[in-house]
Write an enzyme that holds these catalytic residues in place. Structure first.
Site, PDB file in Angstrom:
ATOM      1  N   GLY A  14      53.524  17.469  28.469  1.00 14.60           N
ATOM      2  CA  GLY A  14      53.767  16.091  28.042  1.00 14.60           C
ATOM      3  C   GLY A  14      53.783  15.882  26.538  1.00 14.60           C
ATOM      4  O   GLY A  14      53.427  14.792  26.064  1.00 14.60           O
ATOM      5  N   LEU A  95      67.000  15.340  40.561  1.00 12.44           N
ATOM      6  CA  LEU A  95      67.027  14.119  41.375  1.00 12.44           C
ATOM      7  C   LEU A  95      68.399  13.969  42.047  1.00 12.44           C
ATOM      8  O   LEU A  95      69.427  14.304  41.459  1.00 12.44           O
ATOM      9  CB  LEU A  95      66.724  12.900  40.504  1.00 12.44           C
ATOM     10  CG  LEU A  95      65.314  12.879  39.902  1.00 12.44           C
ATOM     11  CD1 LEU A  95      65.175  11.738  38.895  1.00 12.44           C
ATOM     12  CD2 LEU A  95      64.253  12.758  41.001  1.00 12.44           C
ATOM     13  N   HIS A 111      66.742  17.918  27.057  1.00 15.89           N
ATOM     14  CA  HIS A 111      66.972  19.324  27.413  1.00 15.89           C
ATOM     15  C   HIS A 111      66.916  20.160  26.135  1.00 15.89           C
ATOM     16  O   HIS A 111      67.476  19.751  25.111  1.00 15.89           O
ATOM     17  CB  HIS A 111      68.333  19.474  28.100  1.00 15.89           C
ATOM     18  CG  HIS A 111      68.603  20.872  28.538  1.00 15.89           C
ATOM     19  ND1 HIS A 111      68.025  21.432  29.657  1.00 15.89           N
ATOM     20  CD2 HIS A 111      69.359  21.850  27.983  1.00 15.89           C
ATOM     21  CE1 HIS A 111      68.423  22.692  29.772  1.00 15.89           C
ATOM     22  NE2 HIS A 111      69.237  22.966  28.765  1.00 15.89           N
ATOM     23  N   ASP A 147      71.754  18.470  33.904  1.00 18.43           N
ATOM     24  CA  ASP A 147      71.882  18.739  32.467  1.00 18.43           C
ATOM     25  C   ASP A 147      73.276  18.416  31.940  1.00 18.43           C
ATOM     26  O   ASP A 147      73.845  19.142  31.108  1.00 18.43           O
ATOM     27  CB  ASP A 147      71.509  20.204  32.133  1.00 18.43           C
ATOM     28  CG  ASP A 147      70.042  20.484  32.403  1.00 18.43           C
ATOM     29  OD1 ASP A 147      69.235  19.534  32.355  1.00 18.43           O
ATOM     30  OD2 ASP A 147      69.697  21.658  32.675  1.00 18.43           O
ATOM     31  N   GLU A 176      62.673  18.015  19.302  1.00 21.89           N
ATOM     32  CA  GLU A 176      62.693  17.157  20.494  1.00 21.89           C
ATOM     33  C   GLU A 176      61.844  15.915  20.258  1.00 21.89           C
ATOM     34  O   GLU A 176      62.210  14.809  20.648  1.00 21.89           O
ATOM     35  CB  GLU A 176      62.156  17.911  21.715  1.00 21.89           C
ATOM     36  CG  GLU A 176      63.057  19.018  22.215  1.00 21.89           C
ATOM     37  CD  GLU A 176      62.515  19.686  23.469  1.00 21.89           C
ATOM     38  OE1 GLU A 176      61.974  18.983  24.341  1.00 21.89           O
ATOM     39  OE2 GLU A 176      62.625  20.917  23.582  1.00 21.89           O
TER      40      GLU A 176
HETATM   41  C1  GRF Z   1      60.814  20.355  26.852  1.00 26.62           C
HETATM   42  O1  GRF Z   1      61.269  21.506  26.200  1.00 26.62           O
HETATM   43  C2  GRF Z   1      61.968  19.609  27.467  1.00 26.62           C
HETATM   44  O2  GRF Z   1      63.137  19.697  26.723  1.00 26.62           O
HETATM   45  C3  GRF Z   1      62.146  20.333  28.781  1.00 26.62           C
HETATM   46  O3  GRF Z   1      60.827  20.608  29.215  1.00 26.62           O
HETATM   47  C4  GRF Z   1      59.972  20.701  28.087  1.00 26.62           C
HETATM   48  C5  GRF Z   1      58.842  19.739  28.298  1.00 26.62           C
HETATM   49  O4  GRF Z   1      57.820  19.857  27.358  1.00 26.62           O
HETATM   50  N1  GRF Z   1      62.924  19.541  29.697  1.00 26.62           N
HETATM   51  P1  GRF Z   1      56.665  18.765  27.271  1.00 26.62           P
HETATM   52  O5  GRF Z   1      56.037  18.659  28.647  1.00 26.62           O
HETATM   53  O6  GRF Z   1      57.263  17.477  26.809  1.00 26.62           O
HETATM   54  O7  GRF Z   1      55.697  19.340  26.273  1.00 26.62           O
END
Ligand code: GRF
Length: 222
Positions: A14, A95, A111, A147, A176
């Site tokens: 998370g 989903l 992603h 995706d 991210e």
């Molecule tokens: C991230 O790399 C996201 O892009 C992918 O899963 C990972 C989740 O990481 N879908 P976190 O749980 O937010 O640390």
């Protein structure tokens, strides 16, 4: 402006959830996270939500007789929380069409690659194997295809010569954490409009495209 009600779906640690919590709590993004839902009771993100006083729920697929029944229950949870927008943040389930179409234009996913390159799992391993010079992350609207879906924000990350999947994962994750709040902000402010397969950002200010690629500004070469 009125705070938009957001639910976040997680399966793991998370850290993206944390970035969304920080951005909404500080008022940078005019939204409120009203519910965090995990399909795994051990997901670290549940504790992050609880620490901030955000109500959580765990809903486990194997407690239901079919995927359809699981998704109906999940959908009910989100609607009971009066969520207007759903953010998938490391939610490790695909989903089905009914669920996705019910949230069309209101469900986002992150992603860890520059889609449409490298959809699916083990992304960083495959990026390194392919010898890519750059990679990154993508926040996109969720559609029935995995995706895929119109892209809101991408962040670019250079691949370095001594990268391992773990090092690359860590650097992509940092980006991210900047890209997801940015994408949510565009959506809640009504500035991201889907036109066909693409997202058009309304009222884009000069230089803003560069901000959508935060590392490009920092990456000066060689
Ligand atoms: C991230 O790399 C996201 O892009 C992918 O899963 C990972 C989740 O990481 N879908 P976190 O749980 O937010 O640390």
């Amino acid at each position: 402006m009125a705070l938009r009600r957001v639910a976040v779906l997680i399966s793991g640690s998370g850290t993206n959830l944390q970035a969304l919590i920080d951005a909404t709590r500080s008022g940078r993004v005019p939204a409120r996270i009203v519910r965090v839902v995990s399909d795994r009771p051990t997901a670290g993100g549940l504790a992050r939500a609880a620490r901030t006083g955000i109500p959580t729920a765990v809903i486990r697929p194997h407690d239901f007789e079919s995927r359809g029944a699981f998704e109906e229950a999940l959908d009910r949870l989100l609607r009971e929380a009066e969520a207007e927008i759903v953010c998938l943040a490391g939610f490790m389930r695909v989903l089905g069409r009914a669920m996705v179409e019910g949230w069309a234009g209101r469900m986002l996913n992150i992603h860890p690659s520059l889609l449409p390159a490298f959809p699916g799992l083990e992304v960083h391993e495959r990026v390194l194997e392919a010898g890519m010079p750059v990679t990154g992350c993508t926040v996109h609207f969720v559609t029935a295809e995995v995706d895929a879906g119109p892209v809101l924000v991408q962040g670019v990350v250079p691949v370095l010569p001594d990268d391992t999947p773990e090092r690359l994962r860590a650097r992509v994750l940092e980006v991210e954490h900047r890209a997801y709040p940015r994408a949510l902000d565009l959506l809640v402010r009504g500035r991201a409009v889907v036109e066909g397969e693409r997202v058009v950002v309304r009222d884009e200010r000069p230089g803003e495209r560069l901000l959508l690629h935060p590392l490009l500004a920092r990456w000066t070469g060689p």
